[in-house]
Design an enzyme around this catalytic site. Structure first.
Site, PDB file in Angstrom:
ATOM      1  N   CYS A  85     -37.610  65.572 -52.458  1.00 13.05           N
ATOM      2  CA  CYS A  85     -37.126  66.871 -52.897  1.00 13.05           C
ATOM      3  C   CYS A  85     -37.850  67.981 -52.137  1.00 13.05           C
ATOM      4  O   CYS A  85     -39.080  68.029 -52.125  1.00 13.05           O
ATOM      5  CB  CYS A  85     -37.362  67.002 -54.405  1.00 13.05           C
ATOM      6  N   GLU A  86     -37.084  68.862 -51.511  1.00 15.63           N
ATOM      7  CA  GLU A  86     -37.712  69.904 -50.701  1.00 15.63           C
ATOM      8  C   GLU A  86     -38.427  70.962 -51.539  1.00 15.63           C
ATOM      9  O   GLU A  86     -39.215  71.737 -51.004  1.00 15.63           O
ATOM     10  CB  GLU A  86     -36.675  70.579 -49.797  1.00 15.63           C
ATOM     11  N   HIS A  87     -38.178  71.006 -52.835  1.00 19.89           N
ATOM     12  CA  HIS A  87     -38.795  72.024 -53.674  1.00 19.89           C
ATOM     13  C   HIS A  87     -40.213  71.648 -54.104  1.00 19.89           C
ATOM     14  O   HIS A  87     -41.061  72.526 -54.285  1.00 19.89           O
ATOM     15  CB  HIS A  87     -37.937  72.278 -54.917  1.00 19.89           C
ATOM     16  N   HIS A  88     -40.462  70.347 -54.326  1.00 19.03           N
ATOM     17  CA  HIS A  88     -41.786  69.918 -54.777  1.00 19.03           C
ATOM     18  C   HIS A  88     -42.400  68.841 -53.887  1.00 19.03           C
ATOM     19  O   HIS A  88     -43.523  68.414 -54.145  1.00 19.03           O
ATOM     20  CB  HIS A  88     -41.702  69.374 -56.215  1.00 19.03           C
ATOM     21  N   GLN A 126     -30.296  66.861 -53.385  1.00 18.24           N
ATOM     22  CA  GLN A 126     -29.279  65.817 -53.525  1.00 18.24           C
ATOM     23  C   GLN A 126     -27.898  66.355 -53.184  1.00 18.24           C
ATOM     24  O   GLN A 126     -27.069  65.648 -52.601  1.00 18.24           O
ATOM     25  CB  GLN A 126     -29.314  65.245 -54.939  1.00 18.24           C
ATOM     26  N   HIS A 154     -35.014  61.954 -60.127  1.00 13.89           N
ATOM     27  CA  HIS A 154     -35.922  62.852 -59.428  1.00 13.89           C
ATOM     28  C   HIS A 154     -37.274  62.862 -60.118  1.00 13.89           C
ATOM     29  O   HIS A 154     -37.373  63.215 -61.302  1.00 13.89           O
ATOM     30  CB  HIS A 154     -35.334  64.271 -59.396  1.00 13.89           C
ATOM     31  N   CYS A 156     -39.576  64.890 -59.640  1.00 13.19           N
ATOM     32  CA  CYS A 156     -39.974  66.256 -59.989  1.00 13.19           C
ATOM     33  C   CYS A 156     -39.512  66.613 -61.401  1.00 13.19           C
ATOM     34  O   CYS A 156     -40.004  67.577 -61.986  1.00 13.19           O
ATOM     35  CB  CYS A 156     -39.434  67.262 -58.970  1.00 13.19           C
TER      36      CYS A 156
END
Length: 201
Positions: A85-88, A126, A154, A156
């Site tokens: 996941c690019e956010h976390h 995703q 996920h 995250c």
């Protein structure tokens, strides 16, 4: 006739020495005992683990003439998905179900799994991953229709924040006939529904 279209990642050199130093700095800043016996090698292992998860291998997208004129759905289910996941920068894992309605050419089946792996090995959402796979199939195979469904958990969500362990996110991308024709759309979704959870087809 066989056609091979090389699929290669964008050039982005990896500096494992700098990555290991950055990992050590991060762990130290988070108060972790990186000088202890158990964590001495952790920064190096972290750097190599992320390098592996974020590096795509090149492959040939191999197609063949549809000599028999096959015109029904081709579906491959339960292709493993492993991405970050690019956010976390935490992993998400699951399965992908890919299908297409052939036109003039058909695809080597292993290339569907290669395609998932290629786009998954980078920081992702995703939703974007699902769309990228579908658009690649449409652009390079030119079938009458394309369908992609991804089901993933996920970390995250399951390991932090709401800690909703066991939840699955489902995304889909339907192009061409699989988007515009209700019966084709329904057939593809019925074939893939529940596949990743061992449910009935």
């Amino acid at each position: 006739m066989t056609w091979r279209s090389p699929v290669t990642p964008a050039a982005s050199p990896i500096d494992l020495v700098a990555a290991e130093k950055a990992a050590a700095d991060l762990l130290r800043a988070l108060g972790q005992p990186i000088g202890s016996d158990g964590m001495t090698e952790t920064p190096r292992r972290m750097a190599h683990a992320y390098a592996e998860m974020l590096t795509s291998d090149s492959f040939d997208f191999t197609t063949f003439a549809n000599a028999e004129g096959y015109d029904e759905l081709v579906v491959v289910e339960d292709i493993p998905v492993r991405s970050v996941c690019e956010h976390h920068m935490l992993p998400f894992t699951g399965v992908a179900h890919l299908g297409y309605l052939p036109a003039d050419r058909i695809l080597g089946l292993s290339k569907l799994a290669r395609l998932v792996e290629f786009y998954a090995h980078r920081p992702q959402t995703q939703e974007r991953l699902t769309q990228q796979i579908a658009e690649h199939l449409e652009r390079h195979l030119t079938p009458r229709g394309v369908g992609v469904v991804i089901e993933a958990e996920h970390t995250c969500m399951s390991l932090r924040g709401v800690r909703a362990a066991g939840t699955r996110t489902v995304t889909s991308a339907l192009l061409g006939t699989l988007r515009t024709d209700p019966s084709s759309r329904a057939e593809f979704l019925s074939l893939t529904r529940g596949a990743g959870r061992g449910g009935r087809r």
